[in-house]
Design an enzyme around this catalytic site. Structure first.
Site, short mmCIF file in Angstrom:
data_model
loop_
_atom_site.label_atom_id
_atom_site.label_comp_id
_atom_site.label_asym_id
_atom_site.label_seq_id
_atom_site.Cartn_x
_atom_site.Cartn_y
_atom_site.Cartn_z
N GLU A 263 33.09 27.37 36.76
CA GLU A 263 33.94 27.58 37.93
C GLU A 263 33.46 26.71 39.08
OE1 GLU A 263 34.26 31.73 38.95
OE2 GLU A 263 35.05 32.30 36.98
N HIS A 281 39.58 33.67 39.82
CA HIS A 281 38.53 34.63 40.17
C HIS A 281 38.96 35.49 41.37
CE1 HIS A 281 33.95 35.27 39.57
NE2 HIS A 281 34.52 36.39 39.96
#
Length: 531
Positions: A263, A281
């Site tokens: 990420e 997220h």
């Protein structure tokens, strides 16, 4: 002087005001976390650091943080904090594991619905002017089996919501008892059973060596055909490439992912696949959750800096604000007992045994043990504390054991420490009287009652006449005043000890003068922090 806290990421003004209202000086610089050089330059001025995810608490930053006592992460993930480095420096690392629980659980349920009814793709198609009603055939949630991997804080909320949706819920969690599973209204199963029976699988476990790729290529061969997999926990729990192949093969019907192995996720094997819903997220991204975790971290850090209360710490036993005042004198006692043995022991420690007797057995013994270990190690490592001591003991390979028992003697409660080295075994016991001060009650199995002073002399000897007079005269001739003098012996003429509480520093000349007596075997000067 009031503690100083630096807020280097975005926290709400309400949270910042909590620090101020509690009497803490707060420096609110929400963009500073992105400037690692500037942060490194000023971090040495603060006792606390409040962060979200932008600030990276690296070993280099920790090394520069001379005053830092606590790092508070507004959120559950502490991937941006080097926990081992912080622990070695004695810095407590806190998170807020409960502030975003409902939000994350709701996001998992939302993704489950989105995947079951193909909502994102149907929305995109409809807004493009198509009317592909027959293309988007979904499945009902009601009556389906949901497999929940991890039935902790967030997982248990998901289970409750799924029960409300009339789903059959299976839970895999090694720490889940049968009684708790029954209370939650779920069936506790092993992982393979969950894979074989679940129509939907949702993950709610941390990423560890044991949970990494818990849904692997091999695991995907065991799942029920047509299963849909949801991950709002941590990237790396699912082998994304293997899952992508299972989706392409039609074995897995769809997936909803909020977290990814890397990420920010700019690319993933899952992107572009049919009936895969991906979000960036967002598990904790609600106004309520962001406010809750900010307020929670401000309260937790304030309680620690002002009261010594520890909650939701990653690397330190919890101490509630209510128990902190009652526990404080016993933490002091534990530190003194450890310090005594640490100062009189010259050889390497192999084993540590701690006995909690009577009322002490019902206390927060994790905190007491941490304090005792800190005292034990401090004579060799001056900057050790309750956070770093347990790690040092573990790294040295020392065997540590604890025991608890009901009251066994005249004292309501006491702590006994026994340390084994290559050469000998040493033991000391102590308690706290009503005045809140620690007392030695036994050394080497010999009973006595001794105050703890800043400067003390510990003597082991043979019980012979005239020795008390020799000690008193020798100490007096050195110009040192004796505040308290305690004696103990095993039997007449056998092993004996003397513990002197004196008013001034103890010189090497005095030690040598005492050691000159033929019946004195050991003389050790002791120093204790009596604040």
């Amino acid at each position: 002087m009031a503690p100083r806290v630096l807020v280097s990421d975005e926290l709400s003004e309400t949270a910042v005001q909590i620090f101020r209202d509690r009497g803490i000086e707060v420096d609110f610089q929400p963009q500073l976390g992105k400037d690692k050089d500037k942060l490194l330059e000023i971090i040495g001025n603060y006792d606390g650091l409040a962060i979200r995810s932008a600030t990276k608490v690296t070993p280099k930053l920790i090394e520069a943080a001379d005053r830092l006592k606590v790092v508070g992460r507004a959120g559950i993930g502490v991937d941006n904090v080097d926990i081992p480095a912080a622990s070695r420096r004695g810095i407590i690392v806190m998170n807020t594991p409960f502030g975003n629980s409902i939000t994350t659980a709701e996001h998992a349920i939302a993704l489950m619905f989105a995947v079951a009814r193909q909502i994102p793709a149907a929305d995109q198609s409809t807004q493009a002017g198509k009317w592909e009603k027959s293309r988007f055939m979904g499945v009902e949630i009601t009556g389906k089996t949901l497999g929940v991997i991890g039935a902790g804080n967030i997982g248990s909320i998901v289970c409750a919501r799924a029960n409300g949706l009339k789903m059959n819920v299976l839970a895999y969690d090694p720490f889940l008892s049968e009684a708790r599973a029954k209370e939650m209204g779920v069936t506790k199963v092993e992982l393979d059973q969950l894979f074989a029976q679940a129509d939907f699988i949702t993950l709610h476990v941390p990423l560890t060596d044991k949970t990494r790729n818990i849904i692997s290529a091999d695991a995907l061969k065991k799942v029920k055909p047509g299963v849909r997999i949801i991950n709002c926990a941590r990237g790396g729990l699912v082998d994304e490439a293997a899952l992508a192949e299972a989706i392409k093969a039609g074995h897995v019907a769809g997936a909803g992912f909020d977290v990814f192995e890397v990420e920010p996720a700019k690319e993933s094997p899952l992107f572009g696949l049919p009936n895969v819903v991906c979000t960036p997220h967002l598990g904790a991204s609600t106004n309520e959750a962001q406010e809750n975790v900010a307020l929670q971290v401000a309260e937790q850090m304030s309680d620690y800096l002002l009261k010594g209360a520890v909650s939701n710490a990653i690397n330190m036993p919890s101490i509630t604000a209510e128990e902190a005042p009652r526990l404080k004198p016993f933490i002091r006692l534990a530190d003194v007992l450890g310090s005594f043995v640490g100062q009189v022991t010259d050889s390497a420690i192999k084993e540590i045994e701690i006995l909690y007797d009577g009322s002490t057995a019902a206390m927060n013994t994790k905190a007491l043990t941490s304090a005792l270990l800190a005292g034990l190690i401090r004579p060799q490592v001056s900057d050790v504390n309750m956070v770093s001591a347990p790690i040092m003991v573990k790294e040295k390979g020392i065997i540590l054991s604890e025991a608890k028992r009901d009251k066994s003697g005249v004292f309501d409660g006491y702590i006994k420490l026994t340390v084994t080295t290559d050469n000998q075994t040493r033991s000391v016991a102590g308690t706290v009287f009503s005045d809140g001060k620690p007392r030695f009650i036994q050394i080497k199995g010999i009973n006595l009652d001794a105050d703890v002073g800043q400067h003390m002399i510990y003597i082991t000897n043979t019980d012979v006449p005239g020795l008390v007079g020799f000690i008193g005269t020798t100490v007096g001739n050195a110009g040192v005043n004796i505040a308290n003098f305690q004696l103990g012996r095993s039997i007449q003429g056998g092993d004996a000890i003397a513990l002197l509480y004196v008013d001034g520093d103890i010189s090497q000349d005095l030690i040598k003068a005492l050691e000159a007596h033929p019946q004195i075997r050991q003389v050790k000067p002791l120093a204790f922090n009596v604040e």
